[in-house]
Write a protein that holds these residues in place. Structure first.
Motif, PDB file in Angstrom:
ATOM      1  N   PRO A 108       9.397   5.624  -1.461  1.00  0.00           N
ATOM      2  CA  PRO A 108       9.470   6.067  -0.065  1.00  0.00           C
ATOM      3  C   PRO A 108      10.804   6.725   0.274  1.00  0.00           C
ATOM      4  N   SER A 109      11.884   6.248  -0.333  1.00  0.00           N
ATOM      5  CA  SER A 109      13.200   6.831  -0.029  1.00  0.00           C
ATOM      6  C   SER A 109      13.326   8.266  -0.524  1.00  0.00           C
ATOM      7  N   SER A 110      12.477   8.652  -1.464  1.00  0.00           N
ATOM      8  CA  SER A 110      12.540  10.035  -1.954  1.00  0.00           C
ATOM      9  C   SER A 110      12.143  11.029  -0.868  1.00  0.00           C
ATOM     10  N   TRP A 111      11.375  10.568   0.135  1.00  0.00           N
ATOM     11  CA  TRP A 111      11.019  11.456   1.253  1.00  0.00           C
ATOM     12  C   TRP A 111      12.280  11.884   1.993  1.00  0.00           C
ATOM     13  N   LEU A 112      13.187  10.938   2.236  1.00  0.00           N
ATOM     14  CA  LEU A 112      14.433  11.271   2.933  1.00  0.00           C
ATOM     15  C   LEU A 112      15.257  12.261   2.120  1.00  0.00           C
ATOM     16  N   LEU A 148      10.586  18.899   9.112  1.00  0.00           N
ATOM     17  CA  LEU A 148      10.067  17.581   8.738  1.00  0.00           C
ATOM     18  C   LEU A 148       8.636  17.678   8.219  1.00  0.00           C
ATOM     19  N   LEU A 149       7.803  18.491   8.889  1.00  0.00           N
ATOM     20  CA  LEU A 149       6.414  18.638   8.442  1.00  0.00           C
ATOM     21  C   LEU A 149       6.346  19.281   7.069  1.00  0.00           C
ATOM     22  N   PHE A 150       7.139  20.324   6.869  1.00  0.00           N
ATOM     23  CA  PHE A 150       7.127  20.980   5.561  1.00  0.00           C
ATOM     24  C   PHE A 150       7.657  20.041   4.478  1.00  0.00           C
ATOM     25  N   SER A 151       8.718  19.305   4.807  1.00  0.00           N
ATOM     26  CA  SER A 151       9.281  18.367   3.830  1.00  0.00           C
ATOM     27  C   SER A 151       8.266  17.297   3.443  1.00  0.00           C
ATOM     28  N   THR A 152       7.521  16.818   4.427  1.00  0.00           N
ATOM     29  CA  THR A 152       6.503  15.794   4.136  1.00  0.00           C
ATOM     30  C   THR A 152       5.405  16.350   3.258  1.00  0.00           C
ATOM     31  N   LEU A 153       4.935  17.575   3.575  1.00  0.00           N
ATOM     32  CA  LEU A 153       3.909  18.209   2.743  1.00  0.00           C
ATOM     33  C   LEU A 153       4.412  18.450   1.333  1.00  0.00           C
ATOM     34  N   LEU A 154       5.647  18.902   1.217  1.00  0.00           N
ATOM     35  CA  LEU A 154       6.227  19.131  -0.099  1.00  0.00           C
ATOM     36  C   LEU A 154       6.359  17.823  -0.864  1.00  0.00           C
ATOM     37  N   TRP A 155       6.780  16.776  -0.174  1.00  0.00           N
ATOM     38  CA  TRP A 155       6.950  15.460  -0.802  1.00  0.00           C
ATOM     39  C   TRP A 155       5.610  14.920  -1.309  1.00  0.00           C
ATOM     40  N   LEU A 156       4.564  15.041  -0.485  1.00  0.00           N
ATOM     41  CA  LEU A 156       3.236  14.590  -0.902  1.00  0.00           C
ATOM     42  C   LEU A 156       2.717  15.400  -2.086  1.00  0.00           C
ATOM     43  N   ARG A 216      10.791   3.771 -12.266  1.00  0.00           N
ATOM     44  CA  ARG A 216      10.836   2.910 -11.086  1.00  0.00           C
ATOM     45  C   ARG A 216       9.975   1.677 -11.322  1.00  0.00           C
ATOM     46  N   THR A 217      10.465   0.510 -10.922  1.00  0.00           N
ATOM     47  CA  THR A 217       9.748  -0.746 -11.143  1.00  0.00           C
ATOM     48  C   THR A 217       8.397  -0.712 -10.438  1.00  0.00           C
ATOM     49  N   ARG A 225       0.830  -1.206   0.000  1.00  0.00           N
ATOM     50  CA  ARG A 225       0.000   0.000   0.000  1.00  0.00           C
ATOM     51  C   ARG A 225       0.862   1.253   0.000  1.00  0.00           C
ATOM     52  N   VAL A 226       1.934   1.207   0.761  1.00  0.00           N
ATOM     53  CA  VAL A 226       2.836   2.362   0.804  1.00  0.00           C
ATOM     54  C   VAL A 226       3.536   2.544  -0.535  1.00  0.00           C
ATOM     55  N   LEU A 227       4.067   1.455  -1.091  1.00  0.00           N
ATOM     56  CA  LEU A 227       4.828   1.544  -2.337  1.00  0.00           C
ATOM     57  C   LEU A 227       3.974   2.036  -3.502  1.00  0.00           C
TER      58      LEU A 227
END
Length: 779
Positions: free
Chosen positions: A59-63, A105-113, A157-158, A49-51
């Motif tokens: 998921p690694s792109s969040w980091l 971290l919150l801003f990065s997560t929002l930006l990533w989403l 990405r596969t 579900r996450v992938l």
């Protein structure tokens, strides 16, 4: 029994000295391993579900985003344009350093989403581009080249099986005027001038009055529904049908044409069941590659895979219901009038093929007779749906019948161990192929469970086949599972057999035996059997492997093989009936989310003109024009600009509104006397037909749609072979296949005046020879 085996895990007795508790370590170990398997599956689903939830990102792109934001903040820059500061204002309870870290971290997560949504939107826009399909071969425009590069970039990405689902575009609603124009164009060659004028007036009145009103409701549905066609198509075309699904709806798939890997029935069943369960494992883990249009990077919708296993069609008095269970650790088996539940997992471990063979052999060796009425119980699923629904409600809603019925309906799939031998064998291989087709299409009318998503049939001589229920998915999905795509390839090349024809592996002899199901059978079974038997006796099937040439020579003419075959069918029908008919060719719409099929009306003015010209021995330059017209119709159907699904949905809306349309009523009542479908070839990397030419697939077929028509299925195998499956009904004297036997010789004759001898070009001789061969089979 398995239940009894588990029940002795705990035993205790009360004695004067106290309670004497005894535990079975073996049973507890099985319980532990079974629970461990369930938790592994849950974790795997969560991971998937996450992938697929973040696809086309990872998921690694969040980091990576977090590191970039922190790095820019370290250089005294504010990439958030003040948003990080606003977040910090709401974190007064934290220290200054904590505020900075949490806000980043919150801003990065929002930006990533936000980036994920943007990428997904871009991919959806790209997949909505279909002009590439209409470009000439070898003349790719610059726009299409750029588009291909962007799609590949976003799909680098596969992906998992369902990764593309949320990025697929929604099926568009065509303009009503365009649909009506294409409809009138399709019926022009089939009607007299007076009838065509009348239908044209009906279409014009419909567009001017009721049509636009219905169209508005349909566009409203398209805004909120994932697919404006599929749910109504499933309900009204399949689930609300009250006639038998055997022959009328279900279809079949065959084994290899020449090869039977083993003649041991139990061994073949063991490998086949194992291969199917391995496929289910791949589906559950989403390890299958998403299907794509051959030769492209364009993904197809995979939604139909979700209900492939652990699914049954439950009858209702007005409409049936598709029931799906998350998992099942057993299969239902039928043999010689008896039903069994066969556990295929033990303590969370999938049994080896040899162990499943061992269990199947126990069923084959069981001398016990069927219970009263048990042998023909399956006929309830073969007859009319309403009587089956009433019997089910009255006799199968409680007690022993409900428990046994649950075992069948909740099984991963159904297995029938047939007592007959089938295949291309004996002194009459062609006639035996026809019997093979009928055995898979309907069998004895009671030795299949037609409600299951699919039933596997293993014959006494090791030949196999499959009967599939149609409402949950279309044939390409089942073909991907069955033919030379996975199950047969896994059976023959990966699992294999030893020199004695047995499955490989070891056997744990302490396995609990298959569980015999018990019943209290009602007398109404005989009524359903009579209806089903009459329908089965009326069906005539003919399987015709054409091996003179295949798509290799067709492509040398720069003609689509599908168009080539469809034009040959038009000529065959014309020679058979002396006229043309409304022709149905199934085209998939899986370029769109939850897409299923659309109709290609293969009988066009261009194809009729070509057939008439060929019959009159005139110049046949119309062939290429007719083929190009067919290809264009096919592309329009694939890209959401078909005719019949749009008109069907307009008709459903009219019924909901309680208004009648003479135009729609006439359109939807027209019979499809020639119903055709191609079984696509997928995953050919599993087979090497060059080094193993004997491992060719027979494909599959279906029953006729109209009582006075033909059902034609074909599969293009390799470069030099096309397999045809043709069905009709004995009750219609104009379609009985025996009638053509006396005329077949003239088409193969080399005497002067025959179709093969006629003075035309070499390529045209090849085309007409193919037509002639097909004429012999399509009757």
């Amino acid at each position: 029994m398995a239940e009894a085996h588990q029940a002795v895990a705990f035993q205790f007795t009360i004695t004067p000295e106290g309670i004497d508790l005894q535990l079975s370590r073996q049973a507890l170990g099985q319980i532990y391993r079974s629970g461990l398997r369930c938790w592994k599956k849950r974790l795997s689903r969560m991971k998937n579900r996450v992938l697929k939830g973040v696809y086309p990102a990872s998921p690694s792109s969040w980091l990576f985003v977090v590191i970039v934001i922190l790095a820019t903040m370290y250089t005294q820059s504010d990439p958030s344009m003040g948003l990080i500061t606003k977040i910090q204002e709401h974190l007064d309870q934290l220290a200054a350093q904590g505020q900075t870290m949490v806000s980043a971290l919150l801003f990065s997560t929002l930006l990533w989403l936000s980036l994920i949504l943007a990428l997904r939107f871009c991919l959806k826009v790209l997949l909505s581009y279909h002009r590439w399909m209409f470009e000439q071969h070898g003349r790719i425009s610059t726009i299409t080249k750029v588009w291909v590069s962007l799609v590949r970039l976003l799909s680098s990405r596969t992906p998992l099986l369902y990764s593309y689902q949320t990025s697929l575009p929604h099926l568009p609603v065509p303009a009503i005027r365009d649909t009506l124009e294409r409809f009138l164009e399709s019926v022009r060659p089939l009607q007299s001038p007076a009838d065509f004028e009348r239908v044209s007036r009906l279409a014009a009145d419909f567009e001017r009055t009721l049509g636009n009103r219905l169209q508005r409701y349909l566009k409203l549905k398209a805004l909120w529904a994932t697919n404006y066609v599929s749910d109504w198509w499933e309900e009204y075309v399949y689930l609300r049908g009250r006639s038998p699904i055997m022959v009328n709806s279900n279809y079949y798939g065959m084994d290899f044409l020449y090869v039977t890997p083993t003649s041991n029935q139990a061994a073949r069943a063991g490998n086949t069941i194992t291969a199917l369960l391995l496929y289910r494992r791949k589906v559950n883990r989403e390890e299958l590659k998403p299907s794509r249009i051959p030769g492209t990077v364009i993904p197809l919708c995979a939604a139909q895979c979700e209900r492939m296993f652990n699914t049954t069609r439950a009858p209702g008095e007005e409409t049936d219901v598709l029931q799906h269970w998350q998992d099942s650790e057993f299969v239902a088996v039928y043999h010689r009038g008896r039903y069994y539940r066969l556990w295929v997992y033990r303590a969370g471990r999938l049994l080896s093929p040899r162990e499943i063979q061992y269990q199947i052999q126990k069923i084959l060796d069981d001398p016990s007779p069927p219970q009263a009425g048990e042998e023909k119980l399956g006929a309830l699923t073969a007859g009319n749906r309403t009587p089956w629904a009433r019997v089910r409600k009255q006799y199968f809603s409680s007690g022993v019948n409900k428990r046994s019925l649950d075992c069948i309906e909740k099984a991963a799939f159904f297995v029938s161990l047939d007592e007959q031998e089938e295949g291309m064998k004996g002194d009459d291989p062609e006639g035996n192929l026809d019997c093979y087709a009928k055995a898979l299409l309907h069998g004895k009318c009671y030795d299949r469970w037609f409600d299951k998503s699919f039933s596997v049939v293993v014959f006494k001589n090791g030949k196999t086949g499959l009967n599939a229920e149609h409402s949950w998915a279309d044939a390409p999905t089942v073909a991907h599972l069955w033919e030379v795509r996975f199950t047969l390839a896994t059976d023959a090349f990966q699992l294999g057999y030893d020199i004695d024809g047995n499955c490989r592996g070891e056997v744990e002899h302490s396995l609990p035996p298959p569980q015999r199901l018990t019943w209290d059978i009602p007398p109404e079974v005989s009524e359903s059997l009579a209806v089903a038997q009459a329908l089965a006796d009326d069906v005539d099937c003919h399987v015709f492997p054409f091996m003179e040439f295949g798509k290799g020579r067709m492509k040398k003419l720069k003609i689509s093989p599908d168009a080539f075959i469809q034009l040959s069918l038009q000529l065959a029908y014309y020679r058979d009936r002396g006229g043309f008919c409304l022709t149905y060719e199934a085209s998939m719409t899986r370029l769109f989310r939850e897409g299923r099929t659309e109709t290609v009306r293969s009988c066009s003015s261009e194809s009729c003109a070509f057939v008439l010209a060929l019959e009159e021995r005139k110049c046949c330059s119309l062939f290429r024009k007719a083929a190009e017209k067919h290809q264009n119709l096919y592309r329009l159907a694939m890209t959401g600009s078909g005719i019949d699904r749009h008109l069907f949905c307009l008709y459903v809306v009219s019924k909901y509104l309680g208004v009648d349309s003479p135009f729609l009523k006439e359109v939807l009542s027209e019979p499809w006397r020639l119903s055709t479908s191609q079984t696509p070839v997928q995953q050919m990397e599993l087979f090497d037909l060059v080094n193993h030419p004997e491992f060719i697939s027979l494909g599959g077929g279906f029953g006729p749609v109209a009582d006075d028509g033909y059902g034609v299925s074909y599969i293009i195998v390799g470069e030099n072979m096309v397999n045809f499956h043709v069905s009709c009904k004995h009750s219609c004297k104009e379609t009985v296949s025996e009638r053509a036997s006396s005329t077949r010789k003239q088409f193969f004759s080399k005497e002067k005046g025959s179709i093969l001898y006629h003075e035309h070009t070499k390529d045209l001789n090849m085309i007409k020879g193919f037509f002639a061969s097909l004429k012999g089979s399509s009757d």
